[in-house]
Motif scaffolding. Sequence first.
Motif, short mmCIF file in Angstrom:
data_model
loop_
_atom_site.label_atom_id
_atom_site.label_comp_id
_atom_site.label_asym_id
_atom_site.label_seq_id
_atom_site.Cartn_x
_atom_site.Cartn_y
_atom_site.Cartn_z
N LYS A 206 -3.85 9.13 4.36
CA LYS A 206 -3.98 9.96 3.16
C LYS A 206 -2.97 9.53 2.10
CE LYS A 206 -4.03 14.88 1.86
NZ LYS A 206 -3.89 16.27 2.39
N LEU A 207 -1.71 9.33 2.49
CA LEU A 207 -0.68 8.91 1.54
C LEU A 207 -0.93 7.49 1.04
CD1 LEU A 207 2.40 10.47 3.34
CD2 LEU A 207 1.63 11.06 1.04
N TYR A 208 -1.37 6.63 1.93
CA TYR A 208 -1.70 5.26 1.53
C TYR A 208 -2.85 5.26 0.53
CZ TYR A 208 -3.33 0.41 1.95
OH TYR A 208 -3.73 -0.87 1.70
N ALA A 251 -4.51 3.46 10.74
CA ALA A 251 -4.40 4.16 9.45
C ALA A 251 -5.07 3.37 8.33
CB ALA A 251 -2.94 4.42 9.10
N ASN A 252 -5.73 2.28 8.69
CA ASN A 252 -6.48 1.49 7.72
C ASN A 252 -5.59 0.96 6.59
OD1 ASN A 252 -8.92 0.30 6.95
ND2 ASN A 252 -9.36 1.93 5.47
N VAL A 253 -4.32 0.70 6.89
CA VAL A 253 -3.39 0.13 5.91
C VAL A 253 -3.56 -1.39 5.94
CG1 VAL A 253 -0.99 -0.13 5.21
CG2 VAL A 253 -1.77 2.03 6.22
N SER A 254 -3.79 -1.99 4.80
CA SER A 254 -3.96 -3.44 4.75
C SER A 254 -2.71 -4.13 5.28
CB SER A 254 -4.22 -3.89 3.32
OG SER A 254 -4.14 -5.29 3.20
N ARG A 438 -4.51 -0.20 -7.36
CA ARG A 438 -5.96 -0.27 -7.18
C ARG A 438 -6.44 0.88 -6.31
NH1 ARG A 438 -3.67 -3.61 -3.46
NH2 ARG A 438 -4.50 -3.54 -1.33
N THR A 439 -7.68 1.21 -6.46
CA THR A 439 -8.26 2.31 -5.69
C THR A 439 -8.30 1.94 -4.21
OG1 THR A 439 -9.64 2.93 -7.56
CG2 THR A 439 -10.29 3.78 -5.40
N ARG A 440 -7.83 2.87 -3.39
CA ARG A 440 -7.85 2.67 -1.94
C ARG A 440 -8.73 3.72 -1.30
NH1 ARG A 440 -1.27 2.23 -1.31
NH2 ARG A 440 -1.01 0.04 -1.92
N SER A 441 -9.16 3.44 -0.09
CA SER A 441 -9.97 4.41 0.65
C SER A 441 -9.18 5.69 0.86
CB SER A 441 -10.37 3.82 2.01
OG SER A 441 -11.00 4.79 2.81
#
Length: 499
Positions: A206-208, A251-254, A438-441
């Motif tokens: 959520k924070l990412y 957490a789907n963090v790149s 940039r927009t993130r999920s």
Amino acid sequence: MNAKLFSNRSLHDSIMFTIHRLVGFIVVLFAVSTDAAFQISEKFKTKGKFECPMEYGVFANPTNCRRFYTCNGNVPYDTPCPTPLYFDDAKKLCVYKSKDLQCGPVPVTTPMPTTPDPNAAPSCNPTACKLPDCFCSEDGTQIPGNLLPKETPQMIILTFSGALNVLNAEPFGQLLNETRLNPNGCPIKATFFVPHEYTSYYYVQKLYGQGHEIAAQTITNRQPEDFWPKATTEEWVEEVIGMKEILHVFANVSRDDVVGMRAPFLKSGGNKMLEVIYDYGLDYDSSLASPFSEVPLWPYTFDFQHPHKCISSNCPTRSFPGIWEFPLNTYATDDETGGTCVYLDQCVFPDDPEIVYDFFVYNFLRHYTTNKAPFVMNFHVNWVTDDSKVTALDVFIDHVLEAYPDVWFVTMQQALHWMRSPMKSDLAKSFEGWKCPRTRSPGCNIPRTCRVKLYDGSRTEIRYFQVCGKCPERYPWLHNIRGTKEGKRVKDLVQKSTV
């Protein structure tokens, strides 16, 4: 919350600015050496009453269990624990009274003299050190790009260390809301150093997704704290690079966005830890505390020797080209009665948000009125569970944004972009590295709670944690960071950097 809650703040800051300049003039006028220009007021020192066992550290008051001494450069400061707490000299914390309380001095072990490293990094050579890949100055106070302070934007970096979960994550929505804007109209951002245990990856994602920086701590945060300075290279790989991979998987963090780390308990792993940062392509560390000084330190690279006294027990000594350090400048109160600290929640405050606010302003002005070094505000995540402390930070953020048009709340990654390509303050609104992210999920609305087994040697137990995706077969852990039935070590899953 409106900054007008505390009246006459701009006047307050102006007065503090004037006092700061006057005191600085008097100190320089009477100084007999360069070091003397950085001496702290004698009023609250306890020379002759208590001798520091070590140059830096926190030690029990031998006659009063509700007080302790903070030693900074062999100068002791007598500090009280908040009522009704007592100082535990083994834990080095103010705690509630119990049968396990170690009230009174615990024997201090004098460290053995270390042999100079024959492969130690050389002293700073500004001629051979050029941006964007190298930055150093002899005393650590110079500004990148040889800018003057009046030309330099003031960066404030909010950093939070610790596990994010339902107990502490929600208040960040208030503190870091989208209405708080930097001078270019983009929302303010913060950096989170995330460990694995007790973390909800729902809140991390959520924070990412909101554009904040997610950096790595370690998987276990294991104790005793002295484990970390002695950890092997392989253990640092498993803990830090493993944590980076867990952030990506759960957490789907790149992977490309996890570029920094902070050691547990600020216990640096020295050359072995930096070797891992260098080999696996991270950009920076933020684990080294520096002693209090009137002029704070700028971040620097490890091409050359670090420019400050090593407070940690195991600072790097060798050269690691291109790796940046965000040093933890020590905080102090304006009258030295609250001791010194490198995490804001380790200084002792009464339950009064205005006093905490004044503490923030005093330390902010030490940066703003000297060399504009980034004002890194280091918190543990549990800071936001205390209403009075949240109020103080809330008002401070509003006040600074309203009163100082050249102040920016950025992440460490954004600060690094600027230091590699410094730009004058009047042009900062067009700086590419500070534009809206940039927009993130955005993650998910309802997390999935996983109930899985942890296998840790002879220990097996049930663990719970939250994710937005599929639950793993086992609890992610050392030697099994993806939580599969057959675990693998990090070095078998993650390739070293080729850069």
